[in-house]
Scaffold this motif. Structure first.
Motif, short mmCIF file in Angstrom:
data_model
loop_
_atom_site.label_atom_id
_atom_site.label_comp_id
_atom_site.label_asym_id
_atom_site.label_seq_id
_atom_site.Cartn_x
_atom_site.Cartn_y
_atom_site.Cartn_z
N GLN A 1 75.25 20.29 43.50
CA GLN A 1 74.71 19.51 42.38
C GLN A 1 74.29 18.12 42.85
N PHE A 2 75.13 17.48 43.68
CA PHE A 2 74.80 16.13 44.12
C PHE A 2 73.78 16.12 45.25
N LEU A 3 73.67 17.22 45.98
CA LEU A 3 72.56 17.35 46.91
C LEU A 3 71.24 17.40 46.14
N GLU A 4 71.21 18.14 45.04
CA GLU A 4 70.01 18.17 44.21
C GLU A 4 69.68 16.79 43.66
N HIS A 5 70.70 16.09 43.20
CA HIS A 5 70.48 14.72 42.72
C HIS A 5 69.94 13.82 43.83
N LEU A 6 70.47 13.98 45.02
CA LEU A 6 70.03 13.16 46.15
C LEU A 6 68.57 13.43 46.46
N GLU B 1 61.24 10.44 55.55
CA GLU B 1 61.96 10.88 56.74
C GLU B 1 63.34 11.41 56.36
N LEU B 2 64.03 10.70 55.48
CA LEU B 2 65.36 11.13 55.05
C LEU B 2 65.28 12.42 54.23
N THR B 3 64.27 12.54 53.40
CA THR B 3 64.08 13.77 52.62
C THR B 3 63.85 14.97 53.54
N ALA B 4 63.04 14.79 54.58
CA ALA B 4 62.79 15.88 55.52
C ALA B 4 64.08 16.30 56.22
N TRP B 5 64.91 15.35 56.58
CA TRP B 5 66.20 15.68 57.22
C TRP B 5 67.09 16.46 56.25
N LEU B 6 67.09 16.07 54.97
CA LEU B 6 67.86 16.82 53.98
C LEU B 6 67.41 18.28 53.94
N ASP B 7 66.10 18.50 53.93
CA ASP B 7 65.57 19.85 53.81
C ASP B 7 65.79 20.67 55.07
N SER C 1 67.84 19.94 57.94
CA SER C 1 69.12 19.91 58.65
C SER C 1 70.31 19.99 57.70
N PHE C 2 70.39 19.08 56.77
CA PHE C 2 71.59 18.99 55.94
C PHE C 2 71.74 20.20 55.02
N THR C 3 70.69 20.56 54.30
CA THR C 3 70.80 21.65 53.33
C THR C 3 71.18 22.98 53.99
N SER D 1 75.46 27.01 54.74
CA SER D 1 76.24 27.86 55.63
C SER D 1 77.73 27.53 55.55
N ALA D 2 78.07 26.24 55.55
CA ALA D 2 79.48 25.84 55.53
C ALA D 2 80.15 26.24 54.23
N LEU D 3 79.45 26.09 53.11
CA LEU D 3 80.03 26.49 51.83
C LEU D 3 80.25 27.99 51.76
N ALA D 4 79.32 28.76 52.32
CA ALA D 4 79.49 30.21 52.35
C ALA D 4 80.71 30.61 53.17
N GLN D 5 80.87 29.97 54.32
CA GLN D 5 82.03 30.27 55.18
C GLN D 5 83.33 29.86 54.49
N HIS D 6 83.32 28.70 53.83
CA HIS D 6 84.52 28.24 53.14
C HIS D 6 84.89 29.20 52.02
#
Length: 344
Positions: A300-305, A317-323, A325-327, A332-337
């Motif tokens: 939810q807060f990733l969407e807000h960001l 530049e920061l938006t591209a990194w979100l799309d 790398s971060f997302t 993947s991490a949430l799926a594993q968790h």
């Protein structure tokens, strides 16, 4: 002291304060929160109820809550009355505002109940900022803004995802801080969220204001509009931000020379700062404090960001990194968790 021992101590304090034997009143857990505080409802023999805050003094400093509650109530702001306190023990007896936070009254994002609830909450921000004294609160300054932003690389990137910060992170961090510092300073609740607004006697009441600071004009507005419950369409968000700007100009909180685009940029930058902070805090609550349920709120807060950064070329530049790398890393991490929890 264990939770059971603290509950015994709380019962003894209530008994002494009300001059009652313990069998003549009743306590039930009313709520916990992301801190180490717990809240109990007290039933007295005459059916009067109170809310008891249990805030272990080794973990929580309750003096700011007492100070702010007294100051805000004296200005006519809707905050609970203080009936008794023992700061050495970490116990406070408060007016009982019931069991209906605003978020329980919300429906779909375009429903009348939701839109009306948010309109009322936005109007209360106007009242808060016009009445609450600012100069007696801690400053929401460069150091504090920076510490909050630093939670994101420390807890989200390093501790949870094991990825590096984006290129030019320090420059992005500084830009967000500087944009926040250009705003007029007002009293900021700092967790102005639908769950911290109680509906009582057909009015909204403020709770959980112990972390209030003197800070940016837009902070509480975006805390509400980009919070945990709703993700509003961009046109609705812009309309609310513009209406807020016009009211702030009309009552003197904001000068006329701050135009619509400038104010919207301020609001989005403030929303980005808060979203980054929350992404860090929710990971810290999970991995340091063993709190449950917070990782599920990260998307939810990733969407807000992204909603906050994507419209502005200076954050491309920061938006591209979100799309890129971060997302993917977060997904993947949430799926594993989730998979590990299912196997446990």
């Amino acid at each position: 002291m264990s939770d059971a021992s603290r509950l015994d101590a709380l019962r003894n304090w209530v008994a002494a304060h009300h001059a009652l034997p313990v069998h003549q009143f009743r306590l039930e857990l009313a709520a916990g929160d992301a801190s180490f505080r717990r809240y109990f409802r007290l039933w007295l023999p005459d059916d009067t109820t109170r809310i008891l805050m249990d805030a272990p003094p080794a973990r929580e400093d309750s003096q700011p809550f007492i100070t702010i509650a007294s100051a805000w109530r004296s200005t006519g702001l809707p905050v609970p009355a203080l009936h008794a306190q023992n700061l050495d023990a970490g116990f406070i007896e408060l007016e009982d505002l019931g069991d209906t936070p605003l978020h329980l009254m919300l429906g779909e994002e375009d429903s009348d109940a939701t839109l009306n609830g948010y309109e009322r909450a936005l109007a209360l921000i106007d009242t808060l900022q016009n009445r609450a004294p600012c100069d007696t609160l801690p400053a929401y300054d460069e150091a504090l803004l920076g510490r909050e932003l630093d939670l994101f690389p420390e807890w989200s990137l390093t501790r949870f995802l094991s990825i590096d910060p984006p290129a030019n992170w320090e420059a992005h961090r500084q830009r967000l801080i500087e944009t926040a510092l250009t705003q007029p300073r007002v009293a900021v609740h700092r967790d102005y969220d639908a769950m911290n607004l109680m509906v009582h006697d057909e009015q909204l009441w403020l709770i959980d204001f112990q972390d209030a600071v003197c800070g940016p004009l837009t902070y509480d507005m975006i805390s509400l509009l980009r919070g945990r419950y709703c993700r509003f369409p961009r046109p609705r968000f812009i309309a609310w931000v513009e209406a807020f700007r016009q009211r702030a100009i009309a009552d003197g909180r904001l000068t006329h020379h701050v135009d619509s685009d400038t104010f919207l940029h301020m609001a989005d930058a403030m929303a980005a700062q808060r979203s980054l902070k929350v992404l860090g805090i929710f990971c810290r609550l999970t991995f340091r404090d063993a709190k449950q349920g917070y990782l599920a709120r990260l998307p939810q807060f990733l969407e807000h960001l992204r909603d906050s950064l994507a419209p502005w070329p200076d954050y491309a530049e920061l938006t591209a990194w979100l799309d890129n790398s971060f997302t993917p890393a977060l997904t993947s991490a949430l799926a594993q968790h989730t998979s590990r929890e299912g196997e446990a």
